[in-house]
Scaffold this motif. Sequence first.
Motif, PDB file in Angstrom:
ATOM      1  N   ALA A  41       0.836  -1.207   0.000  1.00  0.00           N
ATOM      2  CA  ALA A  41       0.000   0.000   0.000  1.00  0.00           C
ATOM      3  C   ALA A  41       0.868   1.253   0.000  1.00  0.00           C
ATOM      4  N   CYS A  42       1.970   1.211   0.730  1.00  0.00           N
ATOM      5  CA  CYS A  42       2.898   2.345   0.754  1.00  0.00           C
ATOM      6  C   CYS A  42       3.433   2.636  -0.641  1.00  0.00           C
ATOM      7  N   LEU A  43       3.934   1.605  -1.302  1.00  0.00           N
ATOM      8  CA  LEU A  43       4.535   1.787  -2.625  1.00  0.00           C
ATOM      9  C   LEU A  43       3.509   2.255  -3.655  1.00  0.00           C
ATOM     10  N   SER A  44       2.247   1.890  -3.464  1.00  0.00           N
ATOM     11  CA  SER A  44       1.224   2.334  -4.411  1.00  0.00           C
ATOM     12  C   SER A  44       0.724   3.745  -4.104  1.00  0.00           C
ATOM     13  N   LYS A  45       0.823   4.191  -2.856  1.00  0.00           N
ATOM     14  CA  LYS A  45       0.304   5.511  -2.480  1.00  0.00           C
ATOM     15  C   LYS A  45       1.311   6.650  -2.632  1.00  0.00           C
ATOM     16  N   VAL A  46       2.598   6.353  -2.574  1.00  0.00           N
ATOM     17  CA  VAL A  46       3.582   7.441  -2.547  1.00  0.00           C
ATOM     18  C   VAL A  46       3.554   8.301  -3.808  1.00  0.00           C
ATOM     19  N   ASP A  47       3.334   7.713  -4.965  1.00  0.00           N
ATOM     20  CA  ASP A  47       3.339   8.491  -6.204  1.00  0.00           C
ATOM     21  C   ASP A  47       2.214   9.522  -6.238  1.00  0.00           C
ATOM     22  N   ALA A  48       1.028   9.138  -5.803  1.00  0.00           N
ATOM     23  CA  ALA A  48      -0.111  10.054  -5.829  1.00  0.00           C
ATOM     24  C   ALA A  48      -0.045  11.070  -4.689  1.00  0.00           C
ATOM     25  N   PHE A  49       0.386  10.647  -3.501  1.00  0.00           N
ATOM     26  CA  PHE A  49       0.396  11.523  -2.322  1.00  0.00           C
ATOM     27  C   PHE A  49       1.615  12.436  -2.282  1.00  0.00           C
ATOM     28  N   MET A  50       2.752  11.965  -2.789  1.00  0.00           N
ATOM     29  CA  MET A  50       4.014  12.730  -2.785  1.00  0.00           C
ATOM     30  C   MET A  50       4.337  13.296  -1.390  1.00  0.00           C
ATOM     31  N   PRO A  51       4.585  12.415  -0.423  1.00  0.00           N
ATOM     32  CA  PRO A  51       4.813  12.872   0.946  1.00  0.00           C
ATOM     33  C   PRO A  51       6.140  13.624   1.101  1.00  0.00           C
ATOM     34  N   ASP A  52       6.146  14.533   2.077  1.00  0.00           N
ATOM     35  CA  ASP A  52       7.374  15.232   2.457  1.00  0.00           C
ATOM     36  C   ASP A  52       8.182  14.389   3.432  1.00  0.00           C
TER      37      ASP A  52
END
Length: 122
Positions: A36-47
């Motif tokens: 889930a982390c690897l799929s969410k990072v691109d859309a969320f672009m966390p700091d």
Amino acid sequence: MAKILIVEDNQLNLELSRDILTFNGHEVEHAEDCEACLSKVDAFMPDLILMDIGLPGISGVDCFKLLRQKSGFDKVPVLAFTASVMPDEIKKITDTGFSGLIEKPIRVSTFLSTINDALEVK
């Protein structure tokens, strides 16, 4: 404030960390495991990413290594989030290249200062 992705499978730890961060003005997203982390990072672009080490399936250490291979995420601060405070485990975590470590149970003052320090370095 910052966009922070919490990768945590324990509901109580998630709720407490999310509540502290949102109360302090951060935008928070959650992933329950590495996939889930690897799929969410691109859309969320966390700091910043707060990574539980004891994740189900792929460990937080291995997930960190996979994250570092993704384009654009080699410089995002990732803090290890762990209840394991044995010296050999802490050494393994710090040797991996995490930006810092937050111990569970959470102590609010050190939790926030570690988050803020990692964001400043970015």
